[in-house]
Design a protein around this motif. Structure first.
Motif, mmCIF file in Angstrom:
data_model
loop_
_atom_site.group_PDB
_atom_site.id
_atom_site.type_symbol
_atom_site.label_atom_id
_atom_site.label_comp_id
_atom_site.label_asym_id
_atom_site.label_seq_id
_atom_site.Cartn_x
_atom_site.Cartn_y
_atom_site.Cartn_z
ATOM 1 N N UNK A 72 -15.031 -54.562 -64.429
ATOM 2 C CA UNK A 72 -13.924 -54.893 -63.532
ATOM 3 C C UNK A 72 -14.446 -55.023 -62.115
ATOM 4 N N UNK A 73 -13.918 -56.001 -61.443
ATOM 5 C CA UNK A 73 -14.108 -56.171 -60.011
ATOM 6 C C UNK A 73 -12.710 -56.151 -59.402
ATOM 7 N N UNK A 74 -12.507 -55.295 -58.432
ATOM 8 C CA UNK A 74 -11.176 -55.151 -57.844
ATOM 9 C C UNK A 74 -11.236 -55.272 -56.333
ATOM 10 N N UNK A 75 -10.166 -55.778 -55.775
ATOM 11 C CA UNK A 75 -10.128 -55.938 -54.335
ATOM 12 C C UNK A 75 -8.759 -55.638 -53.772
ATOM 13 N N UNK A 76 -8.732 -55.325 -52.507
ATOM 14 C CA UNK A 76 -7.493 -55.125 -51.757
ATOM 15 C C UNK A 76 -7.466 -56.143 -50.619
ATOM 16 N N UNK A 77 -6.300 -56.745 -50.435
ATOM 17 C CA UNK A 77 -6.114 -57.752 -49.394
ATOM 18 C C UNK A 77 -4.869 -57.418 -48.586
ATOM 19 N N UNK A 78 -4.835 -57.896 -47.353
ATOM 20 C CA UNK A 78 -3.671 -57.727 -46.490
ATOM 21 C C UNK A 78 -3.193 -59.087 -45.999
ATOM 22 N N UNK A 79 -1.878 -59.256 -46.042
ATOM 23 C CA UNK A 79 -1.249 -60.430 -45.444
ATOM 24 C C UNK A 79 -0.419 -59.957 -44.266
ATOM 25 N N UNK A 80 -0.851 -60.313 -43.089
ATOM 26 C CA UNK A 80 -0.155 -59.881 -41.881
ATOM 27 C C UNK A 80 1.166 -60.633 -41.724
ATOM 28 N N UNK A 104 -9.798 -56.606 -47.521
ATOM 29 C CA UNK A 104 -9.861 -55.268 -46.938
ATOM 30 C C UNK A 104 -11.007 -54.481 -47.560
ATOM 31 N N UNK A 105 -11.026 -54.410 -48.875
ATOM 32 C CA UNK A 105 -12.054 -53.633 -49.564
ATOM 33 C C UNK A 105 -12.206 -54.163 -50.982
ATOM 34 N N UNK A 106 -13.423 -53.952 -51.520
ATOM 35 C CA UNK A 106 -13.718 -54.428 -52.864
ATOM 36 C C UNK A 106 -14.571 -53.390 -53.573
ATOM 37 N N UNK A 129 1.552 -56.847 -45.834
ATOM 38 C CA UNK A 129 1.714 -56.642 -47.263
ATOM 39 C C UNK A 129 0.334 -56.531 -47.887
ATOM 40 N N UNK A 130 0.129 -55.468 -48.626
ATOM 41 C CA UNK A 130 -1.168 -55.215 -49.245
ATOM 42 C C UNK A 130 -1.109 -55.567 -50.728
ATOM 43 N N UNK A 131 -2.072 -56.344 -51.135
ATOM 44 C CA UNK A 131 -2.164 -56.778 -52.514
ATOM 45 C C UNK A 131 -3.452 -56.262 -53.142
ATOM 46 N N UNK A 132 -3.367 -55.889 -54.408
ATOM 47 C CA UNK A 132 -4.591 -55.616 -55.145
ATOM 48 C C UNK A 132 -4.848 -56.783 -56.092
ATOM 49 N N UNK A 133 -6.107 -56.979 -56.397
ATOM 50 C CA UNK A 133 -6.519 -58.089 -57.249
ATOM 51 C C UNK A 133 -7.625 -57.619 -58.178
ATOM 52 N N UNK A 134 -7.742 -58.284 -59.327
ATOM 53 C CA UNK A 134 -8.740 -57.873 -60.302
ATOM 54 C C UNK A 134 -9.292 -59.083 -61.046
ATOM 55 N N UNK A 194 -13.738 -65.597 -57.498
ATOM 56 C CA UNK A 194 -12.307 -65.445 -57.268
ATOM 57 C C UNK A 194 -11.745 -64.374 -58.190
ATOM 58 N N UNK A 195 -10.656 -63.772 -57.728
ATOM 59 C CA UNK A 195 -9.942 -62.813 -58.560
ATOM 60 C C UNK A 195 -8.954 -63.564 -59.453
#
Length: 123
Positions: free
Chosen positions: A32-40, A49-51, A93-98, A109-110
């Protein structure tokens, strides 16, 4: 079917902390590869944000360095984003992705995204 569900958002004052969670269901990949993103607010683009990966690699982007900590509990199928020393610029808004890391390496890409959780930091 893979689903991601974020939680833990809320409203805090500057200097406060929050822990975001991302529960992953239906995952059957060996990596698994996971990430966190923010949409201002008012912006269309998502900012990383972080992976982290199942191989132990962790990266932080921008202002997350030194303030945020990303982790993953494999047994609980949950990724966490611990945020401290929050400031108004962290609002969004914070999103997680995988993705399978094989997909990530091949396509950069996630594959799967959650619905997002709102974080508001007041000054």
């Amino acid at each position: 079917q893979v689903q991601l569900m974020e939680s833990g958002g809320g409203s805090v004052e500057s200097g406060g902390s929050l822990r975001l969670s991302c529960v992953v269901s239906g995952w059957s990949e060996s990596t698994y590869c996971m990430g966190w993103y923010r949409q201002a607010p008012g912006e269309e683009d998502l900012r990383g944000v972080a992976h982290l990966t199942s191989m132990g690699a962790i990266t932080y982007e921008g202002s997350a360095k030194g303030r945020f900590t990303v982790s993953h509990d494999k047994a609980a199928n949950t990724s966490y984003l611990d945020m401290k020393d929050l400031n108004p610029e962290d609002t969004g808004t914070y999103y997680c992705a995988a993705a399978s890391c094989y997909v990530m390496i091949r396509e950069a890409r996630y594959t799967y995204w959650g619905q997002g959780t709102q974080v508001t930091v007041s000054s």
